[in-house]
Design a protein around this motif. Structure first.
Motif, PDB file in Angstrom:
ATOM      1  N   TYR A 162       0.847  -1.196   0.000  1.00 19.78           N
ATOM      2  CA  TYR A 162       0.000   0.000   0.000  1.00 19.78           C
ATOM      3  C   TYR A 162       0.879   1.241   0.000  1.00 19.78           C
ATOM      4  CZ  TYR A 162      -4.011  -2.935   1.111  1.00 19.78           C
ATOM      5  OH  TYR A 162      -5.003  -3.871   1.059  1.00 19.78           O
ATOM      6  N   PHE A 163       0.640   2.129  -0.963  1.00 16.92           N
ATOM      7  CA  PHE A 163       1.313   3.420  -1.034  1.00 16.92           C
ATOM      8  C   PHE A 163       0.500   4.390  -0.185  1.00 16.92           C
ATOM      9  CE2 PHE A 163       1.808   7.640  -2.882  1.00 16.92           C
ATOM     10  CZ  PHE A 163       3.188   7.751  -2.978  1.00 16.92           C
ATOM     11  N   VAL A 164       1.137   4.945   0.851  1.00 18.90           N
ATOM     12  CA  VAL A 164       0.441   5.800   1.809  1.00 18.90           C
ATOM     13  C   VAL A 164       1.167   7.133   1.913  1.00 18.90           C
ATOM     14  CG1 VAL A 164      -0.424   5.960   4.173  1.00 18.90           C
ATOM     15  CG2 VAL A 164      -0.157   3.705   3.115  1.00 18.90           C
ATOM     16  N   GLU A 165       0.434   8.220   1.701  1.00 13.39           N
ATOM     17  CA  GLU A 165       1.004   9.556   1.831  1.00 13.39           C
ATOM     18  C   GLU A 165       1.040   9.938   3.308  1.00 13.39           C
ATOM     19  OE1 GLU A 165      -0.357  12.488  -1.122  1.00 13.39           O
ATOM     20  OE2 GLU A 165      -1.571  10.837  -1.945  1.00 13.39           O
ATOM     21  N   ILE A 166       2.132  10.565   3.743  1.00 12.97           N
ATOM     22  CA  ILE A 166       2.305  10.920   5.152  1.00 12.97           C
ATOM     23  C   ILE A 166       2.799  12.358   5.292  1.00 12.97           C
ATOM     24  CG2 ILE A 166       2.756   8.549   5.918  1.00 12.97           C
ATOM     25  CD1 ILE A 166       5.774   9.297   5.939  1.00 12.97           C
ATOM     26  N   SER A 167       2.673  12.889   6.512  1.00 18.58           N
ATOM     27  CA  SER A 167       3.226  14.207   6.846  1.00 18.58           C
ATOM     28  C   SER A 167       4.632  14.021   7.411  1.00 18.58           C
ATOM     29  CB  SER A 167       2.345  14.895   7.889  1.00 18.58           C
ATOM     30  OG  SER A 167       2.425  14.198   9.123  1.00 18.58           O
ATOM     31  N   LEU A 168       5.361  15.104   7.534  1.00 18.79           N
ATOM     32  CA  LEU A 168       6.691  15.031   8.154  1.00 18.79           C
ATOM     33  C   LEU A 168       6.583  14.645   9.633  1.00 18.79           C
ATOM     34  CD1 LEU A 168       8.515  18.096   6.566  1.00 18.79           C
ATOM     35  CD2 LEU A 168       8.871  15.665   6.084  1.00 18.79           C
ATOM     36  N   HIS A 169       5.474  15.030  10.267  1.00 18.22           N
ATOM     37  CA  HIS A 169       5.256  14.651  11.672  1.00 18.22           C
ATOM     38  C   HIS A 169       5.192  13.130  11.797  1.00 18.22           C
ATOM     39  CE1 HIS A 169       3.812  14.806  15.778  1.00 18.22           C
ATOM     40  NE2 HIS A 169       2.796  14.027  15.430  1.00 18.22           N
ATOM     41  N   THR A 170       4.407  12.488  10.949  1.00 13.79           N
ATOM     42  CA  THR A 170       4.322  11.029  10.971  1.00 13.79           C
ATOM     43  C   THR A 170       5.659  10.414  10.579  1.00 13.79           C
ATOM     44  OG1 THR A 170       1.937  10.857  10.659  1.00 13.79           O
ATOM     45  CG2 THR A 170       3.243   9.035   9.829  1.00 13.79           C
ATOM     46  N   TYR A 171       6.315  10.978   9.576  1.00 10.96           N
ATOM     47  CA  TYR A 171       7.629  10.474   9.150  1.00 10.96           C
ATOM     48  C   TYR A 171       8.595  10.395  10.334  1.00 10.96           C
ATOM     49  CZ  TYR A 171      12.199  10.316   6.882  1.00 10.96           C
ATOM     50  OH  TYR A 171      13.488   9.971   6.514  1.00 10.96           O
ATOM     51  N   SER A 172       8.594  11.435  11.154  1.00  7.75           N
ATOM     52  CA  SER A 172       9.534  11.479  12.285  1.00  7.75           C
ATOM     53  C   SER A 172       9.213  10.431  13.356  1.00  7.75           C
ATOM     54  CB  SER A 172       9.539  12.871  12.911  1.00  7.75           C
ATOM     55  OG  SER A 172       8.304  13.130  13.575  1.00  7.75           O
ATOM     56  N   LEU A 173       7.989   9.920  13.364  1.00  5.24           N
ATOM     57  CA  LEU A 173       7.585   8.936  14.368  1.00  5.24           C
ATOM     58  C   LEU A 173       7.698   7.488  13.895  1.00  5.24           C
ATOM     59  CD1 LEU A 173       4.345  10.699  15.701  1.00  5.24           C
ATOM     60  CD2 LEU A 173       6.622  10.700  16.748  1.00  5.24           C
TER      61      LEU A 173
END
Length: 104
Positions: A26-37
């Motif tokens: 699954y290709f899921v778009e994320i925010s930088l906030h989620t990326y950092s977690l």
């Protein structure tokens, strides 16, 4: 509607991830906030929001339910689309956005 995904992290980029769930990536778009977690190379669970439009289907992922809820609230504001909401969540934490909205 896809409410959450749990699986193996296959790919992690600043704006998206690929999660293998039972052999389907699954290709899921994320925010930088989620990326950092998101931890590297592990099993992960993301809370998701799926946006279905006439010309596209997009899946957004969040490490925290609160971030997903703020994202959904931002989408309800006239003039704010999914890309703008994701950019806002990349710039500020969900609680900071909620506080800014409360203050007007």
């Amino acid at each position: 509607m896809i409410a959450q995904l749990q699986g193996k992290l296959v790919e992690k980029n600043l704006t998206d991830v690929v999660i293998d769930c039972g052999g389907v990536g699954y290709f899921v778009e994320i925010s930088l906030h989620t990326y950092s977690l998101i931890p590297d190379g592990e099993l992960i669970k993301l809370f998701t929001f799926m946006q279905v439009r006439e010309d596209s289907q997009r899946l957004f992922g969040f490490m925290e339910k609160s971030e997903r809820e703020v994202f959904k609230l931002l989408l309800s504001v006239s003039g704010i689309g999914a890309s703008t909401a994701r950019t806002m969540l990349s710039s500020l934490e969900p609680r900071q956005i909620a506080c800014a909205i409360c203050r007007g």
